[in-house]
Scaffold this active site. Sequence first.
Site, PDB file in Angstrom:
ATOM      1  N   HIS A 221       4.721   1.619  -8.355  1.00 53.77           N
ATOM      2  CA  HIS A 221       3.221   0.627  -7.553  1.00 53.77           C
ATOM      3  C   HIS A 221       2.587   0.360  -9.065  1.00 53.77           C
ATOM      4  O   HIS A 221       2.077  -0.346  -9.640  1.00 53.77           O
ATOM      5  CB  HIS A 221       2.725   0.585  -7.017  1.00 53.77           C
ATOM      6  CG  HIS A 221       3.248   0.654  -5.112  1.00 53.77           C
ATOM      7  ND1 HIS A 221       3.587   2.223  -4.829  1.00 53.77           N
ATOM      8  CD2 HIS A 221       3.904  -0.104  -4.832  1.00 53.77           C
ATOM      9  CE1 HIS A 221       4.140   1.360  -3.154  1.00 53.77           C
ATOM     10  NE2 HIS A 221       4.713  -0.023  -3.609  1.00 53.77           N
TER      11      HIS A 221
ATOM     12  N   ILE B 119      11.007   3.274 -10.813  1.00 51.30           N
ATOM     13  CA  ILE B 119      10.437   4.640 -11.208  1.00 51.30           C
ATOM     14  C   ILE B 119      10.966   5.614 -10.024  1.00 51.30           C
ATOM     15  O   ILE B 119      10.865   5.416  -8.698  1.00 51.30           O
ATOM     16  CB  ILE B 119       8.579   4.777 -11.250  1.00 51.30           C
ATOM     17  CG1 ILE B 119       8.897   3.008 -12.150  1.00 51.30           C
ATOM     18  CG2 ILE B 119       8.308   5.824 -11.651  1.00 51.30           C
ATOM     19  CD1 ILE B 119       8.766   3.371 -13.314  1.00 51.30           C
TER      20      ILE B 119
ATOM     21  N   MET C 159      11.514   6.424  -6.124  1.00 52.85           N
ATOM     22  CA  MET C 159       9.586   6.119  -5.531  1.00 52.85           C
ATOM     23  C   MET C 159       9.934   5.030  -3.923  1.00 52.85           C
ATOM     24  O   MET C 159      10.223   4.195  -4.498  1.00 52.85           O
ATOM     25  CB  MET C 159       8.973   5.929  -6.168  1.00 52.85           C
ATOM     26  CG  MET C 159       8.967   7.341  -6.797  1.00 52.85           C
ATOM     27  SD  MET C 159       6.871   7.861  -8.062  1.00 52.85           S
ATOM     28  CE  MET C 159       7.620   8.736  -8.813  1.00 52.85           C
ATOM     29  N   SER C 160       9.261   5.268  -3.213  1.00 50.97           N
ATOM     30  CA  SER C 160       9.074   4.787  -2.180  1.00 50.97           C
ATOM     31  C   SER C 160       8.156   5.143  -0.528  1.00 50.97           C
ATOM     32  O   SER C 160       8.233   5.684  -0.459  1.00 50.97           O
ATOM     33  CB  SER C 160      10.533   4.104  -1.615  1.00 50.97           C
ATOM     34  OG  SER C 160      10.579   3.354  -0.351  1.00 50.97           O
TER      35      SER C 160
ATOM     36  N   GLY D  25       0.867  -1.137   0.112  1.00 48.67           N
ATOM     37  CA  GLY D  25       0.496  -0.101  -0.170  1.00 48.67           C
ATOM     38  C   GLY D  25       0.706   1.306  -0.279  1.00 48.67           C
ATOM     39  O   GLY D  25       2.120   1.502   0.279  1.00 48.67           O
TER      40      GLY D  25
ATOM     41  N   GLN E 224      15.339  -8.400  -2.903  1.00 49.67           N
ATOM     42  CA  GLN E 224      13.590  -9.537  -3.148  1.00 49.67           C
ATOM     43  C   GLN E 224      13.150  -9.695  -4.683  1.00 49.67           C
ATOM     44  O   GLN E 224      12.570 -11.581  -4.744  1.00 49.67           O
ATOM     45  CB  GLN E 224      12.635  -8.200  -2.890  1.00 49.67           C
ATOM     46  CG  GLN E 224      11.068  -8.522  -2.979  1.00 49.67           C
ATOM     47  CD  GLN E 224       9.767  -7.985  -2.817  1.00 49.67           C
ATOM     48  OE1 GLN E 224      10.192  -7.235  -1.110  1.00 49.67           O
ATOM     49  NE2 GLN E 224       9.882  -6.707  -3.135  1.00 49.67           N
TER      50      GLN E 224
HETATM   51  P1  AMP Z   1       6.079  -2.346  -1.497  1.00 49.50           P
HETATM   52  O1  AMP Z   1       4.780  -1.995  -1.208  1.00 49.50           O
HETATM   53  O2  AMP Z   1       7.361  -1.292  -0.735  1.00 49.50           O
HETATM   54  O3  AMP Z   1       6.459  -4.040  -0.678  1.00 49.50           O
HETATM   55  O4  AMP Z   1       6.338  -3.139  -2.689  1.00 49.50           O
HETATM   56  C1  AMP Z   1       5.481  -3.290  -3.863  1.00 49.50           C
HETATM   57  C2  AMP Z   1       6.016  -3.526  -5.199  1.00 49.50           C
HETATM   58  O5  AMP Z   1       5.794  -2.005  -5.501  1.00 49.50           O
HETATM   59  C3  AMP Z   1       7.721  -4.297  -4.892  1.00 49.50           C
HETATM   60  O6  AMP Z   1       6.989  -5.068  -5.998  1.00 49.50           O
HETATM   61  C4  AMP Z   1       8.482  -3.214  -4.969  1.00 49.50           C
HETATM   62  O7  AMP Z   1      10.037  -3.606  -5.505  1.00 49.50           O
HETATM   63  C5  AMP Z   1       7.835  -2.274  -6.546  1.00 49.50           C
HETATM   64  N1  AMP Z   1       8.257  -1.066  -6.140  1.00 49.50           N
HETATM   65  C6  AMP Z   1       8.734   0.058  -4.952  1.00 49.50           C
HETATM   66  N2  AMP Z   1       9.271   0.823  -5.522  1.00 49.50           N
HETATM   67  C7  AMP Z   1       9.011   1.231  -6.788  1.00 49.50           C
HETATM   68  C8  AMP Z   1       9.997   1.647  -7.587  1.00 49.50           C
HETATM   69  N3  AMP Z   1       9.763   3.113  -6.839  1.00 49.50           N
HETATM   70  N4  AMP Z   1       9.782   1.808  -8.821  1.00 49.50           N
HETATM   71  C9  AMP Z   1       9.020   0.283  -9.599  1.00 49.50           C
HETATM   72  N5  AMP Z   1       8.506  -0.244  -8.320  1.00 49.50           N
HETATM   73  C10 AMP Z   1       8.401  -0.027  -6.860  1.00 49.50           C
END
Ligand code: AMP
Length: 282
Positions: free
Chosen positions: A39, A178, A186-187, A33, A155
Amino acid sequence: MPAPILRQLDVLRDTTLPWRLAGETIGVVPTMGALHDGHLSLVEAAKAACDRVIVTIFVNPMQFNNPEDLENYPRTEHDDARKLERFNIDALYVPDGPQMYPDGFSSKVTVTGLTDVLCGAHRPGHFDGVATVVAKLFLQTSASDAFFGEKDFQQLQIVRRMARDLDIPTIVHGCPTIREIDGLAMSSRNLLLSDRARVTAPRLHEEMETMTAAILDGAPFAPLQEAAVKRLELAGFTKVEYLEMRANDDLSLLDTPTRPARLLAAAWLAGVRLIDNIAVEA
Ligand code: AMP
């Protein structure tokens, strides 16, 4: 169109049954989320490749090695559902804790080797939590395809290995990272950065770009690493957990890019742990 929000496994199974019987492909995007454009790029990839798309949101307690981090993790389900509207996905699966880990839950999936290094060395049990929840989500959703970000490169490789080793017939797709305009990956955790820390945060990616260019020019790795860590600490990063070059496939440590390689880093800034990685290629 707002996607139906499913919270129960039996409802999810009833929903996917006709899709499976019709031979449709089911693309799954697992997330925790606090959705951002990273995402959403995975959702776009899933929409382009699959007949049906399920996004999952589950802040997985099993993969948090720090209770405070779990508590502080941003939770924005309402906004997340709104951001997904334009993609016309088929379901948003949002199980709660007991749904995923009912009383007496006592199994876990452990991937060895790949999990010993990088984040695995600094976050005990983290990747067991990831591998376990992802295996469950693959099986619960009957995913034919799943979409993960290269942002979490370790991961991604662990999930690939897990699916292969356990004969789970889900094709794992890796999608590019991204970034914000200033280069910061982005995070969801970026929401936790103070205004001041947000200004410093892109330095991590900048240093990694500079290092990669020097590596490709033939400069020796160790002095580059040492200088970059020093500069990051001067800029305000409190701890660089790792800044390493590793082989893409088995994550073995490299000091020259003799095989397809990535530079990977994790560093703390104002109480927030940031990770990033880039390909070491011309
Ligand atoms: P998370 O919600 O952080 O567990 O991420 C869910 C998914 O989104 C995972 O596969 C992450 O690698 C991917 N994700 C998170 N940040 C990015 C990003 N900046 N660019 C591409 N994918 C992302």
